[in-house]
Every structure is written in C-alpha cells, then in structure tokens.
Design a protein around this motif. Sequence first.
Motif, PDB file in Angstrom:
ATOM      1  N   ALA A 177     -14.596   9.632  12.223  1.00 17.68           N
ATOM      2  CA  ALA A 177     -14.199   8.881  11.038  1.00 17.68           C
ATOM      3  C   ALA A 177     -14.518   7.396  11.229  1.00 17.68           C
ATOM      4  CB  ALA A 177     -12.711   9.062  10.776  1.00 17.68           C
ATOM      5  N   ASN A 178     -15.004   6.733  10.184  1.00 21.44           N
ATOM      6  CA  ASN A 178     -15.190   5.291  10.299  1.00 21.44           C
ATOM      7  C   ASN A 178     -13.870   4.589   9.981  1.00 21.44           C
ATOM      8  OD1 ASN A 178     -14.973   5.152   7.486  1.00 21.44           O
ATOM      9  ND2 ASN A 178     -17.180   5.430   7.235  1.00 21.44           N
ATOM     10  N   ARG A 179     -13.861   3.262  10.072  1.00 17.78           N
ATOM     11  CA  ARG A 179     -12.605   2.515   9.918  1.00 17.78           C
ATOM     12  C   ARG A 179     -11.953   2.763   8.561  1.00 17.78           C
ATOM     13  NH1 ARG A 179     -12.932  -2.008  13.718  1.00 17.78           N
ATOM     14  NH2 ARG A 179     -13.637  -0.866  15.527  1.00 17.78           N
ATOM     15  N   TRP A 180     -12.799   2.756   7.535  1.00 20.19           N
ATOM     16  CA  TRP A 180     -12.271   2.904   6.185  1.00 20.19           C
ATOM     17  C   TRP A 180     -11.652   4.290   5.998  1.00 20.19           C
ATOM     18  CZ3 TRP A 180     -10.300   0.588   2.349  1.00 20.19           C
ATOM     19  CH2 TRP A 180     -10.270   1.177   1.081  1.00 20.19           C
ATOM     20  N   GLN A 181     -12.338   5.314   6.505  1.00 17.95           N
ATOM     21  CA  GLN A 181     -11.791   6.675   6.414  1.00 17.95           C
ATOM     22  C   GLN A 181     -10.493   6.791   7.201  1.00 17.95           C
ATOM     23  OE1 GLN A 181     -15.383   8.488   7.834  1.00 17.95           O
ATOM     24  NE2 GLN A 181     -15.778   9.502   5.868  1.00 17.95           N
ATOM     25  N   THR A 182     -10.456   6.139   8.375  1.00 16.32           N
ATOM     26  CA  THR A 182      -9.235   6.175   9.175  1.00 16.32           C
ATOM     27  C   THR A 182      -8.093   5.525   8.409  1.00 16.32           C
ATOM     28  OG1 THR A 182     -10.568   6.008  11.166  1.00 16.32           O
ATOM     29  CG2 THR A 182      -8.234   5.584  11.406  1.00 16.32           C
ATOM     30  N   PHE A 183      -8.395   4.415   7.737  1.00 20.16           N
ATOM     31  CA  PHE A 183      -7.329   3.739   6.995  1.00 20.16           C
ATOM     32  C   PHE A 183      -6.853   4.580   5.816  1.00 20.16           C
ATOM     33  CE2 PHE A 183      -5.636   0.938   3.748  1.00 20.16           C
ATOM     34  CZ  PHE A 183      -4.650   0.285   4.476  1.00 20.16           C
ATOM     35  N   THR A 184      -7.795   5.054   5.017  1.00 22.39           N
ATOM     36  CA  THR A 184      -7.380   5.755   3.793  1.00 22.39           C
ATOM     37  C   THR A 184      -6.798   7.135   4.070  1.00 22.39           C
ATOM     38  OG1 THR A 184      -9.635   6.555   3.504  1.00 22.39           O
ATOM     39  CG2 THR A 184      -9.012   4.585   2.274  1.00 22.39           C
ATOM     40  N   LYS A 185      -7.298   7.812   5.099  1.00 25.40           N
ATOM     41  CA  LYS A 185      -6.856   9.194   5.312  1.00 25.40           C
ATOM     42  C   LYS A 185      -5.748   9.325   6.335  1.00 25.40           C
ATOM     43  CE  LYS A 185     -11.386  11.047   4.171  1.00 25.40           C
ATOM     44  NZ  LYS A 185     -11.269  12.150   3.226  1.00 25.40           N
ATOM     45  N   ILE A 186      -5.644   8.353   7.238  1.00 22.79           N
ATOM     46  CA  ILE A 186      -4.649   8.501   8.315  1.00 22.79           C
ATOM     47  C   ILE A 186      -3.537   7.455   8.204  1.00 22.79           C
ATOM     48  CG2 ILE A 186      -4.309   8.566  10.813  1.00 22.79           C
ATOM     49  CD1 ILE A 186      -6.088  10.809   9.670  1.00 22.79           C
ATOM     50  N   ILE A 187      -3.912   6.181   8.108  1.00 25.45           N
ATOM     51  CA  ILE A 187      -2.882   5.147   8.143  1.00 25.45           C
ATOM     52  C   ILE A 187      -2.142   5.054   6.815  1.00 25.45           C
ATOM     53  CG2 ILE A 187      -2.465   2.687   8.451  1.00 25.45           C
ATOM     54  CD1 ILE A 187      -4.960   2.629  10.221  1.00 25.45           C
ATOM     55  N   PHE A 188      -2.904   5.001   5.727  1.00 25.10           N
ATOM     56  CA  PHE A 188      -2.254   4.773   4.438  1.00 25.10           C
ATOM     57  C   PHE A 188      -1.251   5.858   4.072  1.00 25.10           C
ATOM     58  CE2 PHE A 188      -1.942   4.249  -0.168  1.00 25.10           C
ATOM     59  CZ  PHE A 188      -1.535   2.920  -0.182  1.00 25.10           C
ATOM     60  N   PRO A 189      -1.582   7.142   4.246  1.00 20.67           N
ATOM     61  CA  PRO A 189      -0.590   8.172   3.928  1.00 20.67           C
ATOM     62  C   PRO A 189       0.707   8.011   4.723  1.00 20.67           C
ATOM     63  CG  PRO A 189      -2.727   9.179   4.202  1.00 20.67           C
ATOM     64  CD  PRO A 189      -2.874   7.749   4.625  1.00 20.67           C
ATOM     65  N   ALA A 190       0.597   7.449   5.930  1.00 13.06           N
ATOM     66  CA  ALA A 190       1.797   7.292   6.754  1.00 13.06           C
ATOM     67  C   ALA A 190       2.666   6.136   6.285  1.00 13.06           C
ATOM     68  CB  ALA A 190       1.406   7.088   8.222  1.00 13.06           C
ATOM     69  N   ILE A 191       2.023   5.067   5.765  1.00 13.46           N
ATOM     70  CA  ILE A 191       2.843   3.902   5.415  1.00 13.46           C
ATOM     71  C   ILE A 191       3.164   3.825   3.930  1.00 13.46           C
ATOM     72  CG2 ILE A 191       2.146   2.452   7.349  1.00 13.46           C
ATOM     73  CD1 ILE A 191       0.128   1.141   5.521  1.00 13.46           C
ATOM     74  N   TRP A 192       2.577   4.700   3.119  1.00 16.34           N
ATOM     75  CA  TRP A 192       2.731   4.452   1.701  1.00 16.34           C
ATOM     76  C   TRP A 192       4.131   4.661   1.162  1.00 16.34           C
ATOM     77  CZ3 TRP A 192       3.169   5.750  -3.439  1.00 16.34           C
ATOM     78  CH2 TRP A 192       3.300   7.094  -3.762  1.00 16.34           C
ATOM     79  N   PRO A 193       4.973   5.561   1.712  1.00 19.78           N
ATOM     80  CA  PRO A 193       6.358   5.605   1.232  1.00 19.78           C
ATOM     81  C   PRO A 193       7.081   4.282   1.463  1.00 19.78           C
ATOM     82  CG  PRO A 193       5.864   7.538   2.555  1.00 19.78           C
ATOM     83  CD  PRO A 193       4.714   6.615   2.705  1.00 19.78           C
ATOM     84  N   ALA A 194       6.853   3.675   2.626  1.00 16.73           N
ATOM     85  CA  ALA A 194       7.489   2.388   2.923  1.00 16.73           C
ATOM     86  C   ALA A 194       6.948   1.305   1.995  1.00 16.73           C
ATOM     87  CB  ALA A 194       7.252   2.007   4.379  1.00 16.73           C
ATOM     88  N   LEU A 195       5.652   1.379   1.743  1.00 17.41           N
ATOM     89  CA  LEU A 195       5.036   0.396   0.853  1.00 17.41           C
ATOM     90  C   LEU A 195       5.634   0.514  -0.547  1.00 17.41           C
ATOM     91  CD1 LEU A 195       2.810  -1.750   0.852  1.00 17.41           C
ATOM     92  CD2 LEU A 195       1.234  -0.011   0.060  1.00 17.41           C
ATOM     93  N   LEU A 196       5.859   1.743  -0.986  1.00 11.50           N
ATOM     94  CA  LEU A 196       6.438   1.980  -2.307  1.00 11.50           C
ATOM     95  C   LEU A 196       7.865   1.439  -2.365  1.00 11.50           C
ATOM     96  CD1 LEU A 196       5.542   3.339  -4.924  1.00 11.50           C
ATOM     97  CD2 LEU A 196       6.710   5.402  -4.161  1.00 11.50           C
ATOM     98  N   THR A 197       8.633   1.645  -1.302  1.00 12.77           N
ATOM     99  CA  THR A 197       9.988   1.101  -1.240  1.00 12.77           C
ATOM    100  C   THR A 197       9.941  -0.416  -1.334  1.00 12.77           C
ATOM    101  OG1 THR A 197      10.617   2.925   0.203  1.00 12.77           O
ATOM    102  CG2 THR A 197      12.109   1.042   0.123  1.00 12.77           C
ATOM    103  N   GLY A 198       9.076  -1.028  -0.544  1.00  7.69           N
ATOM    104  CA  GLY A 198       8.943  -2.478  -0.570  1.00  7.69           C
ATOM    105  C   GLY A 198       8.553  -2.978  -1.940  1.00  7.69           C
ATOM    106  N   PHE A 199       7.628  -2.260  -2.560  1.00  4.61           N
ATOM    107  CA  PHE A 199       7.189  -2.616  -3.915  1.00  4.61           C
ATOM    108  C   PHE A 199       8.360  -2.537  -4.886  1.00  4.61           C
ATOM    109  CE2 PHE A 199       5.878  -0.888  -8.034  1.00  4.61           C
ATOM    110  CZ  PHE A 199       5.055  -1.910  -8.484  1.00  4.61           C
ATOM    111  N   ALA A 200       9.150  -1.455  -4.804  1.00  2.00           N
ATOM    112  CA  ALA A 200      10.276  -1.274  -5.718  1.00  2.00           C
ATOM    113  C   ALA A 200      11.302  -2.379  -5.527  1.00  2.00           C
ATOM    114  CB  ALA A 200      10.918   0.090  -5.486  1.00  2.00           C
ATOM    115  N   LEU A 201      11.568  -2.736  -4.270  1.00  2.00           N
ATOM    116  CA  LEU A 201      12.542  -3.790  -3.998  1.00  2.00           C
ATOM    117  C   LEU A 201      12.051  -5.137  -4.539  1.00  2.00           C
ATOM    118  CD1 LEU A 201      13.603  -2.890  -0.342  1.00  2.00           C
ATOM    119  CD2 LEU A 201      15.015  -2.744  -2.396  1.00  2.00           C
TER     120      LEU A 201
END
Lengths: 276, 364
Positions: A177-201
């Motif tokens: 996987a290249n960097r972008w694929q690693t970010f979109t497929k691995i990192i982002f799915p892991a942090i997006w619930p927290a990101l959504l919480t932060g966004f809501a707050l």
Amino acid sequence: MAKQKNILPGFNLSLGYTLLYLSLIVLIPLSAAFIKTTELSFNEFWNVVTAPRVLASYQLTFGASLIAALINAAFGLLTAWVLVRYTFPGKKIIDALVDLPFALPTAVAGIALTAVYAGNGWIGSWLEPHGIKVAFTPLGVIIALTFIGLPFVVRTVQPVLEDLEAETEEAAASLGANRWQTFTKIIFPAIWPALLTGFALAFARAIGEYGSVIFIAGNVPFVSEITPLIIITKLEQYEYASATAVAVVMLVISFLLLFAINGLQWWFNRHANAAR
Amino acid sequence: MSIEIRNIRKNFGSFSALNDVSLDVPSGELVALLGPSGCGKTTLLRIIAGLETPDSGSIHFYGEDATARQVREREVGFVFQHYALFRHMTVFENVAFGLRVRPKETRPSDAEIKRRVHELLELVQLDWLADRYPPQLSGGQRQRIALARALAVEPKVLLLDEPFGALDAKVRKELRRWLRRLHDELHITSIFVTHDQEEALEVADRVVVINKGQIEQVGSPQEVYDHPVSPFVYQFLGNVNQFQSHIHEGEAKIGDVGLKLDAHHDTQNSSALAFVRPHEIEIYKERHGDSAAFEADVHYINAIGPLVRLELKIANKVELIEAELTQARFRELGLTQGEHVFIYPRNVRVFLDGQHTGGYIQQI
C-alpha cells in the motif's frame, strides 16, 4: 426474585444522585424555557420564530458553526497528527497552546480577534486591499467559531492516534500500500469515530457561542447577527416569552443535529463492535 | 543465494544494534535468527524488510541490490509478533488487502481476488472464518490469518518477527510444526526471529545465533547444539552447567578436581570457562573407576516427565549443578534428597578466557 449482587456497591445511590444532579443542572432550566414559551399562542410563537431577521440568524449560526466545525475537523486532525507523530522543539508549548481557547474568556478572544482582523488590524490591513473583509462579516463569525472549537477536535483525536499501532501501518506498507492508501484504508477508519465526536463537540460549542462572536460580527441584522444575540436583544427588551421561543427552536435544532451525529456514531460503533 | 546481507551496521544513538553483520540465506530455506532480547535480531529482520534503514551495508535479493528499495517495493511478506491485523476489516478483506491496493494495471479482478483469498484461507485451514473480524479470533487463528495475508502478495521472501511469541505454550508448539509443514509445501525463502532456542532448533533448516549485534554462529540445528563455537552459544542453547576452571598442560582444574583434556596440552596456567550439559553427567553412589569425580549432595529432585532433574550441591560452592537422568537410571540408583553422591562429567568443553576454541574430554 433474588436481589442481583453487583461487585461495585452504591449503584442505587449513585444513579439517584446522577439523575437528581442532571435534573437540577440541565433538565429543569431547559424545561423552564419550554414552559415560558407556552405563554405565547401558537401564532405568536410562529411569528416570532419565523421573522425574517430571526430566520437569517439561524442560517448564519448553523451555517457558520458547520463550516467552523468542518475547518476544525480538518486542521484539528492535522494538529493532532503533528503532535502525536513528530518530535520537534517546542512541541510541549504547542500542545499547551491548543487548550488556550478553552481557558481564555470568550469576550477577550472576541476583542483580540476583532483587533487583529479589523480593517486597520495586523491581518485585516493585509486582507482589506484584496477585497476580503473579515471583521463585521459572516467570515468573522466563522473565524471566531473556528477559534473556540479547535481544542475539541484535537483533544478527542489525539489519544486515539496515540493508541494506533505503528505495526498496522508497517503491515500495510509491506503489503504494497502507498501512503495515501494506508491513510484512507487503515488510519482513517480507526480515527474517524473520534473525529466525528470532536466535530460534534466543536459544532455544538459553536452553535451556543456568544461572547467571542458578538465583537467581531458587528451584529448587522440579516448579515452578521447570530441567534444567541437575537435572544439577548429580546431579553434586554423584556420580551422574555419570545426570547425563550427562539431559544426553544435553537434547542430543538441542536438536539436533532446532535441526535443525528450520535445516531451515526451508534451505527458506526455497532459496525465496529461486530469487530470486537 | 536468495538473500545476501553484507556488512550491515545500525546504531540507535550510541547503542550499536548491529555491528558489521553479513549473512547468506539460500533459496527455499527456513532460517531462524536466534538470540536474547536486545541482541539486534529484530532490527536485522526489519532492515531486510525495509522497515528500517541500515547506517551502512547492503541487502541483495536474488542478486539485485535492494538496499534502497522501499518496503512496499521489496516484495517481502512480513508477519508481526502481535499480528497487526486490520481490525476494522473482515478476515477476507485482511487477506485481500495486498491485492486490492495494487495499481489498476496489475490488480486482479474481483473474482480472481475472491478465488485467491479463499485458496489462501484454505491453506491456513481457516476458510470458515472469512466473514469474522480479527478480534473475534484466537491468537493462533490471528497469526495464521496474518500469514495468509503476507502470502497473498506472493512475496519472494517471508519474514516472521517472533511469530509465536504472543501465544501460549501449547498453541505455540502446534503452530510451529504447522509452519514447518507449510514451508515444506511452499518452499518460500523464510527468515524468522525467535528468542526461544527450542523453537529455532525444532523448526529451522539453519540457525543463526546472534549476540550483542553480531553473529556468533551459523549452522544446522544439530551443529549449533552439538558444537557451539563460543561460551555464549553454549549457554544460550539448552541448559548447561558452567564452571570457572584453570587449564594447565592438558588438565582442567575445577576446584580440587582435575579433568584430563584431549586438547590444550601446551597451555600454561590459563583460566577458562568449562561447560557440561545436564544430560552429560553420570551419577554414582560410590566411587566408580579411577577418573576424577566431584562429591556432592542431592539438593532437589524433580521426577516429573521422562527425565529426572536433579540439583546437586558441591560442598563450599554456592551454585548448584543440574543433572538429568532417565527414570530407569534414577530408579536403579534409588536416590533420595540429601544423599551423598559422586558426579562424573562425561563431556566437558572448555573455552580459554578471550578465546573461541575449546577442547573436549571424554570419560568412561
């Protein structure tokens, strides 16, 4: 029926206290707003909350809050990323700076932002010649709301990013996987619930914000007048019932928005819990 | 040679993790990097994978210099100690990941991906778990999925970092035998890192013993176990009793006991370390023959399993000597705790201080 034994004592007491506390602090004042509103007939109520000036203020408040929260989601994520992933001199100071919008009295923040972004301010004097007016426009409102909302996203995403295993990223890389694929497929799915919480707050905070906005907004009706200001104005004119009427509308919209965000999170968690 | 490692050095700050390491790994072999924690074995594996860059030296895959290649271009399969599965993806998607992230031109069709993933899941005997998520699996299952995921990209080299380290003893044993069988089927050049000598000796074709950032010995499991080239390897592979001794003209003195060596005849007054494996010790209740013996008391007996483990205490010495007897021999002797016995080392290996060569004595 046998009484269920719980290893943690004091369930009844602590639950009772929690309910009482929530009622005193949150529910009773909120229901008072609803009750006060009933002094108006439905027609009066409808006329108050759909007055053109009030409608314009909803649009500004919710629109600007949404944009500010989105900006915070993007740059808060970036800030959290930098703070977690890299070491550099002064990192501790930057980490502490993130909390400043929490600590600063909002009125002070408002005055400071106005001074900087006004036509003769440091930044404003740069932008004005290019036709960009910040102070006393909706843009100013967005900037003030972005300022006060930043810590929410950073502080919710940061711990999740810290917990992220570096190994999963290495695994992704070793699988090609290249960097972008690693970010979109691995990192982002892991942090997006927290990101959504932060966004809501950040979003919720921005909707209710008053102090930092009123200075930089200039409060021009139909242009840069936020809903909380309308409520204050009505209160100052002793129109308590119509003030609470507008407040109730805000409350209901905010509630629905938060409910929707929570629903999205619940849906996601259920999805992720299948993975637990 | 499928992997050639040339003069690799790697420092972390002032700590030297690898100090001029060179190693050849022939095609199709299963090689174990064995050493205590902190010896640099994992660093070496990560350098081979491209997850770490060496300060100097080079790595060649099949004759081509791969030192400057990025990890995703090296075509290695890497299996992590803690699996590193993608927990938000199903088992199927985990295995399919390496195929799905390929550029469009080389990416197989969905049907092809499906076929390949199921083939791999069958290979690791977990096809029935395809729709589960990693946290729903046991440790052994997760590691097999991680292996299937690494194999999906058809790597030229398979690298495993303490692959069984996080598993409990029984699963670990099963899985390493399974890995050996799998390797015999696939014949993919593989390197695995372990600190467990039993694991290395049982699974690997060749064992590379590493200590303090340097390779101590390379050889088949039999070679490194039977003929350790250094005190470190001796101690690291299996239980061993160690004695301070004094060598003079072909005789090793340990305490008051003098043992005849078949080497070191010209050595004058040198101190040395002597090693005896627990199963190379004979025990008698009476003096036996005229060769030199230690006198000791039986300190502790553990008679569980096929071998009886004894701890023996020599008078005036603090360290205990460990010995292993068969159950039959133990019953024949009828030893009890506290009993006085005579110990005859059958095979002693000595290493002169600062030297890597040794001589044997054979007795009885």
